[in-house]
Scaffold this motif. Sequence first.
Motif, short mmCIF file in Angstrom:
data_model
loop_
_atom_site.label_atom_id
_atom_site.label_comp_id
_atom_site.label_asym_id
_atom_site.label_seq_id
_atom_site.Cartn_x
_atom_site.Cartn_y
_atom_site.Cartn_z
N TYR A 1 -7.09 -0.40 -10.85
CA TYR A 1 -7.30 0.36 -9.83
C TYR A 1 -8.00 1.81 -10.18
O TYR A 1 -8.70 2.31 -11.01
CB TYR A 1 -5.87 1.51 -9.24
N PRO B 1 -3.91 7.47 -6.98
CA PRO B 1 -1.96 7.64 -5.54
C PRO B 1 -1.95 8.81 -5.42
O PRO B 1 -1.15 8.18 -4.79
CB PRO B 1 -1.60 7.10 -7.45
N ASP C 1 -2.44 9.13 -2.76
CA ASP C 1 -2.11 7.80 -1.20
C ASP C 1 -0.25 7.71 -1.13
O ASP C 1 -0.08 6.40 -2.30
CB ASP C 1 -2.95 6.55 -0.88
N TRP D 1 3.66 5.93 -4.50
CA TRP D 1 2.76 5.77 -4.95
C TRP D 1 1.65 4.89 -5.03
O TRP D 1 2.12 3.87 -5.77
CB TRP D 1 2.33 7.05 -5.67
N ARG D 2 0.75 5.07 -4.15
CA ARG D 2 -0.07 3.87 -4.04
C ARG D 2 -1.63 3.59 -4.94
O ARG D 2 -2.18 4.44 -4.43
CB ARG D 2 0.00 3.04 -2.59
N ARG E 1 -5.26 1.75 -5.41
CA ARG E 1 -5.66 0.86 -4.50
C ARG E 1 -7.35 0.38 -5.96
O ARG E 1 -7.68 1.22 -6.44
CB ARG E 1 -6.30 0.88 -3.34
N PRO F 1 -5.47 -2.90 -1.43
CA PRO F 1 -3.84 -2.48 -2.49
C PRO F 1 -4.06 -3.05 -4.08
O PRO F 1 -3.80 -4.25 -4.31
CB PRO F 1 -3.19 -3.27 -1.79
N LEU G 1 1.50 -0.31 -6.65
CA LEU G 1 2.13 0.95 -5.97
C LEU G 1 3.64 1.53 -7.01
O LEU G 1 4.16 0.70 -8.30
CB LEU G 1 3.52 0.61 -4.90
N ALA H 1 0.38 -5.52 -7.20
CA ALA H 1 0.31 -6.64 -5.58
C ALA H 1 0.95 -7.99 -5.74
O ALA H 1 1.44 -9.01 -4.95
CB ALA H 1 -1.46 -6.69 -5.12
N LEU I 1 4.95 -1.07 2.22
CA LEU I 1 4.71 -0.94 1.20
C LEU I 1 3.08 -0.81 0.88
O LEU I 1 2.44 -0.10 -0.21
CB LEU I 1 5.65 -1.13 0.26
N PHE I 2 2.08 -2.45 1.03
CA PHE I 2 1.48 -2.88 -0.20
C PHE I 2 0.49 -3.08 1.56
O PHE I 2 -1.02 -3.42 1.43
CB PHE I 2 1.22 -4.42 -0.35
#
Length: 212
Positions: A58, A62, A65, A84-85, A87, A92, A95, A117, A203-204
Motif C-alpha cells: 500500500y 490508512p 482513510d 482503516w483502509r 490502498r 483497495p 483493511l 483485498a 469496506l473495500f
Amino acid sequence: MTQVLRAATRAALVLLGFTVVGTAILAYTYSVTRPAIQHNEDAARLKLIAETLIPGSYDNNPLTDALTLPPHKLLGTDATSQVWRARKGGQPAALVLEATAPDGYSGKINLLVGIGADGRITGVRVVSHKETPGLGDYIDIAKSKWIEIFNGKSVTHPAASGWQVKKDGGQFDYMAGATITPRAVVKAVHHALEYAAAHRTQLFATTPGAQP
C-alpha cells in the motif's frame, strides 16, 4: 461589613484568582502539548496497523482513510469501532478491523485484524489483554510468533469446521494448559473475516463512501 466578612471575601477572591490563573495555565499547556501527544498517538497506532499489513502492498496513510463502524456481534464490539483502509495507487489493497474476543480466560482480548483485498489475512495483532503471564499471553507477538498462524487464512480456508483449536477438532495449534485463550482468539478472527465478507462492498469501496 465586618472584618471577618471582609477577610473571607478577600480569601475567596484570592482563591478565585488562583483558580482562574491555574485553569488558564492548564488550558495553555494542553493547547501546546496536545499536537505532540496526538502525533505520538497516531504514530503508535500507525505502527501497529502497519504490522498487520504486507510491507509495500500500500502507498497511502490508512489513518486518513478510516470508517467508524457500529457495534456488531461478529466484531465482538459493544461500542463503535474503526476500520482503516490501505490502498495502492488509489485502489483497495487491504483493511484493518478492530475486533474483540469477549471470552478470553481473563476477559476481553482486543485485536487488529488485517485482511487483504483477496480476502486473506495479512496479519493479526493483539492490542490489549489480561491473560495470565507465562501461560495465555503467548498470543502477544512480543511473547511468541503464535499470532502469525493466521497469516494467509481466509473465511473459507480452512472451512468453518477448521476454525477451531486442534483440541476441538480444528486446525489451529495451541499451547498445552492454555486452551481458552487461543480458542477465543481463533473464533474472533474468524468472525472478523465473516464480517469483512458480509460488508465487502462498503469496506473495500474504491473511494470513501457509505458506512457498512
